[in-house]
Design a protein around this motif. Structure first.
Motif, PDB file in Angstrom:
ATOM      1  N   ARG A 159       0.830  -1.204   0.000  1.00  0.00           N
ATOM      2  CA  ARG A 159       0.000   0.000   0.000  1.00  0.00           C
ATOM      3  C   ARG A 159       0.869   1.261   0.000  1.00  0.00           C
ATOM      4  O   ARG A 159       0.556   2.253  -0.674  1.00  0.00           O
ATOM      5  CB  ARG A 159      -0.911  -0.015   1.224  1.00  0.00           C
ATOM      6  N   LYS A 160       1.964   1.209   0.755  1.00  0.00           N
ATOM      7  CA  LYS A 160       2.863   2.351   0.790  1.00  0.00           C
ATOM      8  C   LYS A 160       3.507   2.578  -0.557  1.00  0.00           C
ATOM      9  O   LYS A 160       3.661   3.720  -1.014  1.00  0.00           O
ATOM     10  CB  LYS A 160       3.915   2.114   1.868  1.00  0.00           C
ATOM     11  N   ARG A 161       3.923   1.517  -1.207  1.00  0.00           N
ATOM     12  CA  ARG A 161       4.538   1.672  -2.533  1.00  0.00           C
ATOM     13  C   ARG A 161       3.542   2.221  -3.554  1.00  0.00           C
ATOM     14  O   ARG A 161       3.896   3.038  -4.399  1.00  0.00           O
ATOM     15  CB  ARG A 161       5.091   0.311  -2.984  1.00  0.00           C
ATOM     16  N   CYS A 162       2.274   1.777  -3.541  1.00  0.00           N
ATOM     17  CA  CYS A 162       1.250   2.315  -4.456  1.00  0.00           C
ATOM     18  C   CYS A 162       1.003   3.792  -4.199  1.00  0.00           C
ATOM     19  O   CYS A 162       0.825   4.588  -5.128  1.00  0.00           O
ATOM     20  CB  CYS A 162      -0.038   1.513  -4.295  1.00  0.00           C
ATOM     21  N   LEU A 163       0.969   4.167  -2.927  1.00  0.00           N
ATOM     22  CA  LEU A 163       0.753   5.582  -2.606  1.00  0.00           C
ATOM     23  C   LEU A 163       1.883   6.443  -3.131  1.00  0.00           C
ATOM     24  O   LEU A 163       1.663   7.502  -3.734  1.00  0.00           O
ATOM     25  CB  LEU A 163       0.623   5.732  -1.086  1.00  0.00           C
ATOM     26  N   VAL A 179       1.540   9.452  -5.992  1.00  0.00           N
ATOM     27  CA  VAL A 179       2.033  10.805  -5.716  1.00  0.00           C
ATOM     28  C   VAL A 179       3.043  11.236  -6.764  1.00  0.00           C
ATOM     29  O   VAL A 179       3.045  12.368  -7.261  1.00  0.00           O
ATOM     30  CB  VAL A 179       2.635  10.853  -4.290  1.00  0.00           C
ATOM     31  N   LEU A 180       3.942  10.316  -7.134  1.00  0.00           N
ATOM     32  CA  LEU A 180       4.927  10.624  -8.179  1.00  0.00           C
ATOM     33  C   LEU A 180       4.255  10.868  -9.523  1.00  0.00           C
ATOM     34  O   LEU A 180       4.628  11.794 -10.271  1.00  0.00           O
ATOM     35  CB  LEU A 180       5.937   9.480  -8.279  1.00  0.00           C
ATOM     36  N   VAL A 236       4.338  14.336 -11.760  1.00  0.00           N
ATOM     37  CA  VAL A 236       4.747  14.391 -13.170  1.00  0.00           C
ATOM     38  C   VAL A 236       3.652  15.021 -14.026  1.00  0.00           C
ATOM     39  O   VAL A 236       3.913  15.839 -14.925  1.00  0.00           O
ATOM     40  CB  VAL A 236       5.113  12.988 -13.669  1.00  0.00           C
ATOM     41  N   THR A 237       2.375  14.669 -13.769  1.00  0.00           N
ATOM     42  CA  THR A 237       1.264  15.247 -14.534  1.00  0.00           C
ATOM     43  C   THR A 237       1.179  16.746 -14.334  1.00  0.00           C
ATOM     44  O   THR A 237       0.946  17.517 -15.285  1.00  0.00           O
ATOM     45  CB  THR A 237      -0.054  14.564 -14.125  1.00  0.00           C
ATOM     46  N   MET A 238       1.367  17.214 -13.107  1.00  0.00           N
ATOM     47  CA  MET A 238       1.340  18.654 -12.840  1.00  0.00           C
ATOM     48  C   MET A 238       2.467  19.373 -13.573  1.00  0.00           C
ATOM     49  O   MET A 238       2.271  20.457 -14.122  1.00  0.00           O
ATOM     50  CB  MET A 238       1.435  18.898 -11.335  1.00  0.00           C
TER      51      MET A 238
END
Length: 307
Positions: A32-36, A40-41, A45-47
């Protein structure tokens, strides 16, 4: 419970525990931590990509505080510089160009300008096409730029030309299918004025007279058949130093007061006749008669009878 049991139970609870306490972890761990972190990354990148695209669009479209690209928003309205294309209808109150450049409206087909009333009905239309320029309106006017005087106007009833001079430069001249009303017709300097009706008659009428004047040349009227000069109430006045009537028939005078039509010269034995008398028949035909001591004109002349 006895007293001894109570004391024993309370003593056992007050003794310190020698076992280690149990702790429970708080937070997100594992996959779950890795998916979060991945989401976020991805959002970061999209922003960054959106910000870069926004800056690129602002740079390419030349966005400024006054407008966009060739479009400038001013206090007087919207100003376009360069070539602009409109794919949908454009509704404006006024269109004008800069003072130092013309206004050009260009289309691959026709350029049509419509005018409508408050009910949306078409009241005027101007169409500029490849073959013709058409105007549909109740009245069409062309005015002078300096004084605003009407130079040309047309409606269903009449066409008015308000210019000081109407000049027709065609080789065939001006052709009028119906009547023409004008106070003055004249030719250019050193040019001849010719009024011609090839297949019909030519009629000039005026309530107070028709004046034909040739100030520096001859006036010639030629017809194939009859030329009629008629005055119903007045007179026909010919004022000239010399009035010549050519090709008039000559009648011969005899002692019996009879006339015969003869266009040949007198016989060689008779003296040469040089003076003639102008005679008029009752039907208006003119002929010449040899002059004598008295009048030699007779209404019973064969010229009058057989004419």
């Amino acid at each position: 419970m006895t007293r001894e049991q109570y004391i024993l139970a309370t003593q056992q609870n007050s003794l310190p525990r020698t076992e280690h306490p149990q702790f429970y972890p708080v937070g997100i761990y594992g996959w779950r931590k890795r998916c979060l972190y991945f989401f976020v990354l991805l959002l970061l990148v999209t922003m960054i990509v959106n910000l870069a695209m926004t800056i690129w669009i602002l740079k390419v479209m030349n966005f400024t505080v006054d407008g966009m690209g060739n479009l400038r928003v001013t206090k007087k309205g919207i100003r376009l510089e360069g070539i602009s294309e409109f794919l949908l209808p454009l509704y404006v109150k006024e269109i004008h160009s800069r003072k130092d450049s013309p206004l050009v409206l260009q289309s691959d087909r026709n350029v049509t300008v419509n005018a409508r009333n408050h009910m949306g009905q078409l009241t005027g239309q101007l169409t500029v096409g490849a073959d013709a320029v058409e105007a549909q309106c109740k009245r069409f006017e062309v005015r002078a730029s300096d004084s605003g005087r009407v130079l040309f106007s047309a409606d269903e009833d009449e066409i008015v030309i308000g210019a000081d001079r109407l000049k027709v430069t065609g080789t065939e001249g001006a052709v009028f299918g119906h009547s023409v009303e004008t106070p003055h017709i004249r030719a250019e300097p050193s040019q001849d004025l010719k009024l011609e009706s090839p297949t019909r008659s030519l009629v000039m009428e005026a309530p107070r007279g028709v004046q034909v004047n040739a100030a520096a040349g001859d006036l010639k009227a030629t017809c194939r058949k009859e030329l009629h000069l008629q005055s119903t109430e007045g007179e026909i006045f010919l004022d000239a130093d010399t009035i010549r009537l050519g090709n008039l028939p000559v009648g011969s005078f005899s002692s019996s007061s009879s006339f015969s039509s003869s266009s040949s010269s007198p016989s060689s034995s008779a003296p040469r006749q040089t003076i003639y008398e102008l005679c008029a028949c009752p039907n208006g035909k003119l002929y010449l008669s040899p002059a004598g001591a008295g009048s030699t004109c007779q209404s019973s002349s064969n010229i009058c009878l057989w004419s």
